[in-house]
Design an enzyme around this catalytic site. Structure first.
Site, PDB file in Angstrom:
ATOM      1  N   GLU A 114       0.819  -1.210   0.000  1.00 23.82           N
ATOM      2  CA  GLU A 114       0.000   0.000   0.000  1.00 23.82           C
ATOM      3  C   GLU A 114       0.856   1.265   0.000  1.00 23.82           C
ATOM      4  OE1 GLU A 114      -3.086  -0.434  -0.589  1.00 23.82           O
ATOM      5  OE2 GLU A 114      -3.006  -2.603  -0.276  1.00 23.82           O
ATOM      6  N   ASP A 160      -1.687  -1.812  -9.098  1.00 24.16           N
ATOM      7  CA  ASP A 160      -2.298  -3.136  -8.954  1.00 24.16           C
ATOM      8  C   ASP A 160      -2.506  -3.822 -10.299  1.00 24.16           C
ATOM      9  OD1 ASP A 160      -2.412  -2.428  -6.327  1.00 24.16           O
ATOM     10  OD2 ASP A 160      -4.579  -2.153  -6.251  1.00 24.16           O
TER      11      ASP A 160
END
Length: 695
Positions: free
Chosen positions: A124, A215
């Site tokens: 993250e 992602d």
């Protein structure tokens, strides 16, 4: 015009506890199709990070994927990036676990792919300066963070055309900035828009390196992207366009840039994560103000770089349940590390389960379900409890009560530990049980989620009022709010206390069962959020509070004493003594609330039982029966705990657990006592269950 270098980075991950079919779907619609397109474009270089459990899935189920990866590595057009094996937020686990997780993934990649990693992915992109030392000490040369990390130091977009170096305690690594602009363009905008941006950069005549790392799931797994990226050919067209414009853009890898380019200088980055994450970690009440402020300053280039939301660790404040998981992990980690320091042998399984319990996804909540998904929280506890079982089996356990500041608020909690169960009691919040682990099942029966207001609930309510809601995942209305079922507004219910067990309610005497689910009852006592004093007597925990109950216009003094006696197997018996300390007779409607994180919702979770002395609930998935017995007859109120949360596929209702309240109606004269006992048991119906099992 000068050719620019473009670094394409893909980050693939599925969390511990996610369903096997989700892994397989990811492979079918995102991971494998992406590889298929890359194989066609032999002149394109790219970079890949996958979490350890996803690599394990590929090795076990899709060896052909591994062979394709090896072939591209051999052709020197693919760089593999390491990181934490189980994708932890590196900055919030101990340094020795950070290094262990990174080493484990690097060694796995070297063994399975024959590749020695130089870079590490920060889950993250959560950054704290102390990570420099942890990364450098494991041999990592670089990491990749968002451009907002760099702009927060005063740099401009023009300053982010390469990489920087940073240090901590004399250790040095390189840091690459990810372009937010490219993250938003790829793969959502037309290929021509991306190429125009590359041409614009090339026309400056400067040596430019630009990074898009994000992602891999948005290339096929996010809603609608499989058709857009593959069926409509976006990715193929994008790579073709790069090949056809090789005079202005070339693809490269992070390591090649480190070898060929010079660092832009030394930098010290503040704590940060990607921009959206910094918004999600803010309290819900503050998010609207933050969003409005961002909107007002979105076009102001001198101000926008300095706008950022909260600090990732504040998820641990926003959600007590997140903090509970985190502190359970730290507790187990410290136990294991203390044995390492003493030279004790730590088994591979023990370390594996601890590391798996550090997987980040269930620790927080944003657009994706995360903390709101019971199966993800369950998987974290399952692995931590497996580690605890192995630890107890190898090193033993001192049975009994322990005073420890478990949640790190500078106030001790009381923890009961045995070879069969854990019972954790919070003295400051009603003398309640906030964790109840049945070790034989590797299961925390208190693993429920309190219903709380989320900022996006306002958007749902606005959509309902303005008739902009649909129960379809896709809608012709661009401003429609997507929901998985209609009627979610009826479940926007918020608890004013943390859902836990042995909470002592003094309901208004007119309270009805129907008021429980929607929290419409009136609380006449100050015991639910009150502090209890504790005394340990012969392995029993005596909890006492002298509080007040509102009755006929006055706050009258009342004492509650409850004595928790852990059972030899799984459960506890609690003796209650309620005393009227006032100078007048009082009528009471007293309820003892308990919660159970059953594996699924059933019709039995919405029932009122009148004048009974026992309640049972079977869970076939867990092979247990939960049983509550009362020494005297009472009413028993049972309701589900259901939350409404947003996800990438729309708003959804999720079963979090079941609330069970023993309700007693009585009157007490001055100085009189009302006494009863409640026995709570988790009965194992699977005779084959071992003390611990590896699943």
């Amino acid at each position: 015009m000068k050719k620019i270098k473009f670094i394409l980075g893909i980050h693939n991950h599925q969390p511990i506890g996610n369903f096997q079919w989700v892994f397989q779907k990811g492979y079918e619609v995102a991971y494998k199709p992406f590889i298929d397109v890359m194989l066609k474009h032999k002149n394109i270089k790219w970079n890949l990070h996958s979490s350890g459990m996803l690599w394990e899935f590929m090795v076990e189920h899709h060896s052909e994927y591994i062979e394709f990866i090896k072939a591209m590595i051999s052709d020197k057009r693919l760089e593999i990036i390491s990181g934490g094996y189980y994708e932890p937020i590196l900055s919030v686990i101990p340094d020795y676990d950070r290094q262990g997780q990174i080493k484990q993934l690097s060694e796995f990649i070297k063994k399975k792919l024959g590749y020695e990693c130089k870079g590490a992915w920060c889950a993250e992109r959560v950054w704290e300066p102390s990570l420099v030392k942890s990364l450098a000490d494991t041999g990592i040369k670089y990491t990749i963070l968002d451009d907002v990390h760099f702009m927060a130091t005063g740099l401009t977009e023009k300053d982010l055309e390469g990489f920087y170096t940073t240090e901590d305690e004399g250790r040095v690594i390189s840091v690459f900035p990810i372009s937010q602009k490219l993250r938003y363009l790829i793969p959502f905008q037309d290929v021509s828009v991306c190429m125009d941006y590359f041409k614009q950069l090339a026309q400056t005549g400067r040596d430019i390196v630009v990074v898009m790392a994000d992602d891999g799931e948005k290339f096929g797994m996010w809603p609608g992207t499989d058709k857009h990226v593959y069926e409509n050919g976006w990715l193929d067209n994008f790579l073709t366009a790069i090949e056809e414009n090789s005079d202005i853009v070339e693809t490269t890898t992070f390591s090649e840039v480190l070898e060929e380019n010079k660092s832009l200088g030394r930098i010290y980055l503040p704590t940060n994560s990607y921009f959206e994450m910094a918004e999600w970690t803010l309290p819900s009440s503050a998010q609207e103000h933050f969003e409005n402020f961002v909107r007002q300053n979105d076009s102001n280039p001198t101000v926008k770089p300095f706008i950022r939301g909260g600090f990732w660790r504040n998820f641990l404040n926003k959600y007590e349940e997140s903090n509970n998981i985190h502190k359970k992990m730290l507790y187990m980690s410290s136990k294991i590390y203390s044995k390492k320091v003493k030279g004790k042998t730590i088994t591979d399984d023990l370390q594996k389960f601890l590391y798996a319990g550090q997987c980040n996804c269930a620790y927080w909540h944003g657009v994706f379900g995360g903390l709101y998904l019971p199966h993800l929280r369950k998987a974290i506890y399952e692995n931590l409890l497996k580690a605890e079982n192995l630890y107890n089996d190898k090193f033993g356990i001192k049975k009994g009560w322990l005073a420890k500041d478990f949640d790190c608020d500078a106030i001790d909690e009381l923890l009961y530990e045995s070879e069969n169960q854990n019972i954790y009691v919070d003295l400051e919040n009603g003398g309640s049980i906030f964790e109840f682990d049945v070790l034989k099942k590797n299961y925390n029966f208190s693993n429920v989620l309190t219903r709380r207001y989320e900022y996006y609930h306002k958007k749902l309510q606005d959509a309902i009022r303005n008739n902009r809601i649909t129960d379809s995942i896709t809608s012709i209305h661009t401003d429609a709010v997507k929901v998985k079922e209609l009627g979610l507004e009826n479940h926007l219910v918020y608890d004013w206390y943390r859902k836990s067990s042995l909470l002592d309610h003094f309901f208004h005497v007119d309270t009805k069962y129907d008021q429980l689910y929607n929290v419409k009852f009136i609380e006449d006592g100050d015991f639910v959020l009150g502090k209890y004093n504790a005394k340990i007597i012969s392995n029993k925990l005596q909890l006492t509070r002298e509080g007040h109950v509102w009755f006929e216009g006055s706050h009258l003094p009342v004492e509650v004493v409850k004595v928790i006696n852990p059972l030899s197997e799984n459960g506890y018996e609690v003796e209650y003594n309620i005393k009227n300390l006032s100078d007048k007779k009082i009528d009471f409607l007293f309820g003892v609330e308990q919660v159970f994180a059953f594996s699924e919702n059933t019709d039995d979770d919405v029932k009122e039982f009148v004048n009974v002395n026992e309640w049972t609930r079977k869970d076939d998935n867990l092979n247990v029966i939960a049983k509550i017995g009362s020494s005297i007859n009472c009413d028993i109120w049972v309701t589900p705990i259901q939350t409404v949360s947003n996800s990438d596929n729309g708003y959804e209702k999720t079963y979090q657990g079941t609330t069970v309240v023993n309700v007693y109606r009585f009157s007490l004269d001055v100085n009189k006592l009302f006494s009863f006992k409640i026995k709570t048991e988790i009965i194992d119906t699977d005779k084959k269950t071992k003390k611990w099992k590896i699943i």
